[in-house]
Design a protein around this motif. Structure first.
Motif, PDB file in Angstrom:
ATOM      1  N   ASP A  41     -22.569  -3.753  16.372  1.00 47.40           N
ATOM      2  CA  ASP A  41     -22.014  -3.301  17.516  1.00 47.40           C
ATOM      3  C   ASP A  41     -22.790  -2.764  18.672  1.00 47.40           C
ATOM      4  O   ASP A  41     -22.290  -2.188  19.765  1.00 47.40           O
ATOM      5  N   GLY A  42     -24.073  -2.996  18.589  1.00 40.47           N
ATOM      6  CA  GLY A  42     -25.040  -2.727  19.904  1.00 40.47           C
ATOM      7  C   GLY A  42     -25.250  -1.329  20.126  1.00 40.47           C
ATOM      8  O   GLY A  42     -25.955  -1.040  20.965  1.00 40.47           O
ATOM      9  N   LYS A  43     -24.726  -0.511  19.231  1.00 40.36           N
ATOM     10  CA  LYS A  43     -24.785   1.043  19.548  1.00 40.36           C
ATOM     11  C   LYS A  43     -26.277   1.542  18.729  1.00 40.36           C
ATOM     12  O   LYS A  43     -26.889   0.746  17.876  1.00 40.36           O
ATOM     13  N   LEU A  44     -26.760   2.400  19.400  1.00 42.07           N
ATOM     14  CA  LEU A  44     -28.158   3.002  18.761  1.00 42.07           C
ATOM     15  C   LEU A  44     -28.093   3.400  17.496  1.00 42.07           C
ATOM     16  O   LEU A  44     -27.042   4.176  17.023  1.00 42.07           O
ATOM     17  N   VAL A  45     -28.700   3.091  16.641  1.00 42.02           N
ATOM     18  CA  VAL A  45     -29.132   3.683  15.235  1.00 42.02           C
ATOM     19  C   VAL A  45     -29.800   4.868  15.525  1.00 42.02           C
ATOM     20  O   VAL A  45     -30.764   5.156  15.086  1.00 42.02           O
ATOM     21  N   LYS A  46     -28.936   5.859  15.723  1.00 41.54           N
ATOM     22  CA  LYS A  46     -29.403   7.279  16.111  1.00 41.54           C
ATOM     23  C   LYS A  46     -28.480   8.319  15.429  1.00 41.54           C
ATOM     24  O   LYS A  46     -27.335   8.439  16.018  1.00 41.54           O
ATOM     25  N   ASN A  47     -28.932   9.098  14.368  1.00 39.76           N
ATOM     26  CA  ASN A  47     -28.050  10.042  13.881  1.00 39.76           C
ATOM     27  C   ASN A  47     -26.654   9.290  13.297  1.00 39.76           C
ATOM     28  O   ASN A  47     -25.491   9.726  13.534  1.00 39.76           O
ATOM     29  N   LYS A  48     -26.695   8.012  12.939  1.00 40.33           N
ATOM     30  CA  LYS A  48     -25.667   7.170  12.609  1.00 40.33           C
ATOM     31  C   LYS A  48     -25.220   7.254  11.275  1.00 40.33           C
ATOM     32  O   LYS A  48     -26.020   7.288  10.105  1.00 40.33           O
ATOM     33  N   LYS A  49     -23.945   7.731  11.253  1.00 44.31           N
ATOM     34  CA  LYS A  49     -23.327   7.967   9.603  1.00 44.31           C
ATOM     35  C   LYS A  49     -23.073   6.522   8.898  1.00 44.31           C
ATOM     36  O   LYS A  49     -22.410   5.766   9.555  1.00 44.31           O
ATOM     37  N   ILE A  50     -23.818   6.298   7.857  1.00 44.71           N
ATOM     38  CA  ILE A  50     -23.747   5.054   7.033  1.00 44.71           C
ATOM     39  C   ILE A  50     -23.325   5.206   5.685  1.00 44.71           C
ATOM     40  O   ILE A  50     -23.038   4.304   4.931  1.00 44.71           O
ATOM     41  N   GLY A  51     -22.669   6.443   5.476  1.00 41.01           N
ATOM     42  CA  GLY A  51     -22.093   6.783   4.186  1.00 41.01           C
ATOM     43  C   GLY A  51     -21.511   8.159   4.306  1.00 41.01           C
ATOM     44  O   GLY A  51     -21.425   8.675   5.105  1.00 41.01           O
ATOM     45  N   ASP A  52     -20.713   8.385   3.123  1.00 37.99           N
ATOM     46  CA  ASP A  52     -19.892   9.649   3.161  1.00 37.99           C
ATOM     47  C   ASP A  52     -20.936  10.893   3.492  1.00 37.99           C
ATOM     48  O   ASP A  52     -20.374  11.904   4.189  1.00 37.99           O
ATOM     49  N   ARG A  53     -22.088  11.048   2.979  1.00 38.23           N
ATOM     50  CA  ARG A  53     -23.104  12.042   3.434  1.00 38.23           C
ATOM     51  C   ARG A  53     -24.283  11.596   3.656  1.00 38.23           C
ATOM     52  O   ARG A  53     -25.553  12.349   3.552  1.00 38.23           O
ATOM     53  N   GLN A  54     -24.331  10.286   4.441  1.00 37.43           N
ATOM     54  CA  GLN A  54     -25.830   9.717   4.702  1.00 37.43           C
ATOM     55  C   GLN A  54     -25.612   9.408   6.093  1.00 37.43           C
ATOM     56  O   GLN A  54     -25.044   8.813   6.485  1.00 37.43           O
ATOM     57  N   TYR A  55     -26.987   9.667   6.730  1.00 35.73           N
ATOM     58  CA  TYR A  55     -27.110   9.353   8.233  1.00 35.73           C
ATOM     59  C   TYR A  55     -28.604   8.631   8.437  1.00 35.73           C
ATOM     60  O   TYR A  55     -29.483   9.097   7.795  1.00 35.73           O
ATOM     61  N   GLN A  56     -28.586   7.761   9.584  1.00 34.40           N
ATOM     62  CA  GLN A  56     -29.840   7.025   9.674  1.00 34.40           C
ATOM     63  C   GLN A  56     -30.131   6.819  11.166  1.00 34.40           C
ATOM     64  O   GLN A  56     -29.253   6.895  12.053  1.00 34.40           O
ATOM     65  N   THR A  57     -31.562   7.115  11.274  1.00 33.48           N
ATOM     66  CA  THR A  57     -32.069   6.952  12.608  1.00 33.48           C
ATOM     67  C   THR A  57     -33.096   6.143  12.617  1.00 33.48           C
ATOM     68  O   THR A  57     -34.127   6.072  11.824  1.00 33.48           O
ATOM     69  N   THR A  58     -33.258   4.757  13.472  1.00 31.20           N
ATOM     70  CA  THR A  58     -34.240   3.910  13.353  1.00 31.20           C
ATOM     71  C   THR A  58     -35.011   3.982  14.730  1.00 31.20           C
ATOM     72  O   THR A  58     -34.258   3.608  15.733  1.00 31.20           O
ATOM     73  N   MET A  59     -36.294   3.909  14.513  1.00 28.27           N
ATOM     74  CA  MET A  59     -37.069   3.714  15.789  1.00 28.27           C
ATOM     75  C   MET A  59     -37.963   2.390  15.795  1.00 28.27           C
ATOM     76  O   MET A  59     -38.349   1.977  14.396  1.00 28.27           O
ATOM     77  N   TYR A  60     -38.268   1.852  16.637  1.00 30.21           N
ATOM     78  CA  TYR A  60     -38.817   0.458  16.808  1.00 30.21           C
ATOM     79  C   TYR A  60     -40.116   0.481  17.811  1.00 30.21           C
ATOM     80  O   TYR A  60     -39.889   0.897  18.975  1.00 30.21           O
ATOM     81  N   TYR A  61     -41.170   0.212  17.242  1.00 28.19           N
ATOM     82  CA  TYR A  61     -42.514   0.497  18.197  1.00 28.19           C
ATOM     83  C   TYR A  61     -42.761  -0.955  18.703  1.00 28.19           C
ATOM     84  O   TYR A  61     -43.481  -1.888  17.619  1.00 28.19           O
ATOM     85  N   GLU A  62     -42.507  -1.573  19.701  1.00 28.65           N
ATOM     86  CA  GLU A  62     -42.355  -2.709  19.991  1.00 28.65           C
ATOM     87  C   GLU A  62     -43.989  -3.427  20.127  1.00 28.65           C
ATOM     88  O   GLU A  62     -44.108  -4.418  19.798  1.00 28.65           O
ATOM     89  N   GLY A  63     -44.867  -2.565  20.358  1.00 29.23           N
ATOM     90  CA  GLY A  63     -46.214  -2.925  20.773  1.00 29.23           C
ATOM     91  C   GLY A  63     -46.739  -3.637  19.289  1.00 29.23           C
ATOM     92  O   GLY A  63     -47.383  -4.546  19.419  1.00 29.23           O
ATOM     93  N   GLN A  64     -46.487  -2.943  18.307  1.00 32.04           N
ATOM     94  CA  GLN A  64     -46.963  -3.393  16.798  1.00 32.04           C
ATOM     95  C   GLN A  64     -45.934  -3.935  16.015  1.00 32.04           C
ATOM     96  O   GLN A  64     -46.043  -4.317  14.976  1.00 32.04           O
ATOM     97  N   LYS A  65     -44.485  -3.975  16.621  1.00 35.33           N
ATOM     98  CA  LYS A  65     -43.312  -4.587  15.694  1.00 35.33           C
ATOM     99  C   LYS A  65     -43.155  -3.707  14.660  1.00 35.33           C
ATOM    100  O   LYS A  65     -42.977  -4.539  13.488  1.00 35.33           O
ATOM    101  N   ILE A  66     -43.288  -2.527  14.444  1.00 37.15           N
ATOM    102  CA  ILE A  66     -43.174  -1.695  13.245  1.00 37.15           C
ATOM    103  C   ILE A  66     -41.550  -1.158  13.491  1.00 37.15           C
ATOM    104  O   ILE A  66     -41.486  -0.424  14.651  1.00 37.15           O
ATOM    105  N   MET A  67     -41.122  -1.008  12.569  1.00 38.13           N
ATOM    106  CA  MET A  67     -39.706  -0.271  12.367  1.00 38.13           C
ATOM    107  C   MET A  67     -39.871   0.715  11.511  1.00 38.13           C
ATOM    108  O   MET A  67     -40.303   0.532  10.541  1.00 38.13           O
ATOM    109  N   VAL A  68     -39.382   1.988  12.011  1.00 39.81           N
ATOM    110  CA  VAL A  68     -39.252   3.180  11.026  1.00 39.81           C
ATOM    111  C   VAL A  68     -37.902   3.530  10.855  1.00 39.81           C
ATOM    112  O   VAL A  68     -37.466   3.963  11.890  1.00 39.81           O
TER     113      VAL A  68
END
Length: 874
Positions: free
Chosen positions: A566-593
């Protein structure tokens, strides 16, 4: 040899004349070919129920149990039915009775048993729900209303299932606010309260409609609930009569000067609140026409002007006791009003009220009283928020006179105007501060060398490169190897924790929605210093550069990840009944957390009272990178900001200790858990909360270092980076202020390699919140606290005592094995503090085991330990 029924093909004992299951005559026992009623065949000897009813056959036994389900469940649980059926030669039913008796829910176990009896005397359960359509008529925002849902069993046996609210956040099941799903079971009938939460109503031109979905073993039903919440028109002034935000905007456009005052004074925000709507403007209201511009931008009716800040960093100098003032300006080249406000992360630096003047907003920075710390350089960050939520983070340094330093720290500015800057920090890198003294000229080569090194580092960080192929969230989550605990059946589906997020930084905080705050009874009790977790933070270290998780820096390529779908930010995003996800991307080293937080079932309580926090780290680069992660949690319970911490046993240390100063633990001394205790001196109060942090999770990467210390208020606080000078909770005689810091190792990650680290933070075993309250007994003198336990693995049990110094405490543990002890120990207590006595136990099989501790004066504490084969904890 056994007989096989020619109809149902089931095996019967050798001496059976008729099939135990359908009554058909077996070979060699002809009876005209017709079946006999197994349910009516007389027992060898009758069975008498607690009510006094004598049962001569299966039909009478089934009906007798149906008449008094609770008493029959007790008879089953105590093993009487198993012994009776074995005496009747029905080993199959005796085994069914034994299995049913082990059910954690006695009534469910009985119902399962009755379903296996060879009888047709019991009708199948049949669910009837009334009413199926509920029209509440006209409601006002803020008006609570209680209705009743009546469930009836027009058959026999037990009905069990759940009710789920669909499309109705304004409805709550039961008397606890916010419950959207509730389990039920009953024999004859049940009345379930449904509450309209007035504060969650939203005014609308259309009726509100919600559905109650009822699913059960006796059929499914749906109940429709409708209500009208009419819109309150704007009451007066030039906006009078407006019935929607769009109409307010239209009227404000015609009368901008008159309406500006209404926005500035908060009258429009109050009208929003009266209708139950969320006011779109964040932060303080602007003044003059800027307030109208602010509202239009929030509604998306006009794009915000691009603004710039006058300075990327601010350096101040002053003597102790002096007052210093500085002014930042936020400007726009466009002919539209500019509004802005700012906040500081340090107490010594204040941000004044902005002055708005058309295309310029002036924000004063004030140091009211320079601290008397000569020679030191203090650091702060000022966050400026302007039109369209444009943010600027301005590093501020204050050099205090009286010292003799030739160097001042250099803080990189990140991405310049609009970057929101939180770039990689070159920690404490010296930049030569030139003086008039000629001897300092010899430092120029050092400065040139330093600048060259900075250029090399900057090129490595910002070098051109393409982002990795966008990855589905499902691929990200595949790196999580944790074992869920959803195999544990909960007592109910109510959340005992309330999770809130800091919108800007994606930090999370916890409260107890069923417990009032001791200071502000109208609020929930806090388990973190701020409800939204603002004083916690997570730091990611990549190739030596340190980043605060959740803080973007567009110029440095640090950003929130966008969902492929959906192109939306993965920021405090609800992905389950009681589950939330936030994803950061560090482009210089291509690391995703990815940070994933989820409310899960506590293994001891069988309630949704534990928060599972996971960080999934993935290297999407084609070369390896060194990555580490650190979590700081500002421990806080109720009104206690300096909660003492119980340190659990470890590989090298088998005892439990209580820390109210500081502790640094590594390697073999890393405990299985730690506990934050609201007040060890109030053992006997049900509101005395104990929060437990699980540190060793199954298949998770181990924690490298644990620090219990003072929250770093004077050393970066909410923006603290990887490390600092740890201090005791009560350092300098100050009021205690505790925090917990977890470090995971700095490891080389190969291309495409994933890592998962994490911990749990939850209630553990808390009086008044356990599923079976009869298992918990405690007094103001002693209280037991068990731990989640695994089969054939030692687990800790601690007894808290107060005023029992020198007494002998004896532990009783039927069915368990004592690993370390001994079972009778002398209580040790320091003056004015609670004592902690430790045992380690072990169980050979799954189950619930009662434990009991007795003091020499007869004081007793009891609890239960739940032992499982698997779960979250290692």
């Amino acid at each position: 040899m056994p007989h096989v029924c020619g109809k149902c093909a089931r095996v019967n004992p050798q001496d059976a004349a008729y099939c135990y299951y359908d009554g058909i005559a077996l070979n060699g026992h002809a009876n005209g070919g017709g079946p006999v009623s197994i349910g009516r065949q007389a027992f060898n000897s009758p069975f008498t129920l607690p009510s006094g009813k004598v049962c001569q056959n299966f039909d009478q036994l089934a009906l007798g149990c149906q008449e008094d389900l609770k008493a029959a469940a007790d008879v089953l649980k105590q093993g009487y039915l198993e012994k009776f059926l074995a005496s009747q030669g029905r080993a199959d039913l005796a085994m069914a009775a034994r299995q049913a008796a082990t059910s954690p829910d006695k009534l469910r176990g009985l119902d399962d048993f009755l379903a296996k009896l060879p009888t047709q005397a019991l009708q199948e359960p049949k669910l009837i729900v009334e009413p199926t359509d509920i029209n509440l008529g006209v409601l006002k925002f803020g008006e609570d209303r209680k209705i009743e849902l009546k469930l009836e069993n027009q058959g026999m046996r037990l009905i069990y299932g759940s009710v789920i609210v669909e499309n109705g956040l304004w409805l709550s099941l039961g008397t606890t606010p916010g419950v959207q799903q509730k389990l039920f079971q009953f024999g004859n009938d049940l009345v379930m309260p449904v509450v309209v939460q007035g504060k969650k109503l939203r005014a609308s031109n259309k009726p509100l409609e919600a559905k109650l979905i009822i699913e059960s073993n006796a059929g499914n039903m749906m109940v429709t609930v409708k209500a009208d919440v009419p819109v309150k028109p704007y009451p007066n002034g030039v906006l009078a009569g407006a019935r929607s935000p769009r109409q307010v905007a239209e009227k404000a456009k015609l009368n901008p000067k008159e309406s500006a005052e209404l926005f500035e004074k908060g009258a429009v925000a109050a009208w929003y609140k009266d209708n139950g709507w969320t006011y779109p403007v964040r932060g303080p209201a602007a003044s003059g026409l800027g307030a109208v511009q602010q509202f239009f931008e929030a509604l998306g009716l006009t794009p915000p002007p691009k603004v710039e800040v006058s300075e990327k960093q601010v350096a101040m100098q002053g003597e102790g006791g002096q007052q210093i003032r500085h002014q930042l300006e936020i400007r726009s080249q466009e002919k539209r009003p500019v509004y802005a406000h700012g906040t500081s992360d340090q107490p010594w630096l204040e941000v004044g009220r902005p002055r708005l003047n058309g295309r310029v907003a002036s924000i004063p920075l004030v140091v009211p009283n320079v601290p008397g710390r000569p020679g030191e350089t203090l650091k702060a960050r000022v966050t400026i928020t302007a039109n369209g939520n444009q943010r600027f983070v301005i590093p501020v340094t204050l050099t205090i006179g009286g010292g003799n330093n030739l160097f001042t720290p250099l803080i990189p500015t990140g991405g310049g105007f609009g970057a929101g800057g939180d770039g990689p920090l070159v920690a404490d890198t010296p930049l030569v501060k030139m003086h008039r003294n000629r001897s300092n000229i010899q430092l120029w080569p050092l400065l040139l060398l330093f600048l060259c090194l900075c250029g090399v580092a900057a090129w490595d960080l910002f070098r051109p490169g393409t982002a990795p192929e966008i990855v589905d969230l499902g691929d990200i989550k595949s790196s999580n190897k944790s074992v869920p605990n959803d195999a544990i059946k909960p007592h109910d589906y109510e959340n005992r924790l309330a999770l809130s997020f800091s919108e800007e930084l994606s930090r999370f905080g916890l409260t107890l929605p069923k417990v009032a705050d001791p200071r502000y009874p109208e609020k929930f009790k806090q388990l973190t210093r701020y409800e939204n977790g603002l004083s916690n933070n997570t730091c990611v270290k990549i190739e030596g550069f340190e980043y605060v998780f959740g803080r973007e820096n567009v110029g440095a390529g640090v950003r929130y990840w966008r969902d492929k779908k959906d192109g939306k930010l993965v920021k405090n995003k609800k992905i389950g009944d009681r589950q939330y996800q936030t994803t950061m991307y560090y482009e210089g080293q291509k690391i995703m957390v990815s940070q994933i937080v989820e409310i899960v079932i506590g293994e001891q309580t069988r309630l949704f009272d534990t928060l599972l926090v996971k960080y999934n780290i993935t290297n999407f680069d084609e070369r390896e990178h060194s990555v580490a992660i650190r979590v700081m949690l500002d421990t806080y319970i109720g009104a206690n900001d300096g909660v003492p911490i119980e340190i659990g046993p470890s590989e090298d240390v088998k005892t439990i200790s209580m820390v109210d100063t500081m502790a640094v633990l590594e390697k073999g001394k890393m405990p299985d858990y730690i506990r934050a205790v609201e007040d060890p001196n109030r053992l006997g109060e049900k509101t005395n909360t104990v929060v437990e942090m699980g540190l060793k999770l199954r298949n998770f990467e181990p924690i490298q270092k644990l620090v219990v210390c003072r929250w770093p208020q004077d050393q970066g606080a909410t923006e603290a980076r990887w490390d600092w000078n740890y201090e005791a909770m009560n350092h300098g005689g100050k009021e205690p202020d505790s925090c917990v810091v977890l470090y995971w190792a700095n490891l080389k990650m190969a291309p495409k390699e994933p890592r998962t680290v994490g911990y749990t933070y939850g209630l553990g075993r808390v009086a008044g919140e356990v599923g079976d309250k009869d298992t918990t007994v405690f007094t103001s003198k002693m209280r037991l606290l068990p731990r989640p336990a695994r089969v054939d693995r030692p687990f800790a049990l601690s007894a808290y005592t107060k005023g029992a110094k020198g007494q002998i405490v004896k532990l009783e543990y039927p069915g368990l094995t004592l690993v370390t002890g001994p079972e009778s120990q002398t209580v040790k207590e320091e003056e004015g503090k609670a004592g902690v006595t430790t045992w380690q136990l072990k169980a050979a099989k799954e189950g619930t085991y009662k434990v009991k501790a007795t003091l020499g004066d007869g004081t007793v504490a009891e609890d239960a330990v739940v032992v499982t084969k698997g779960g979250i904890f290692d």
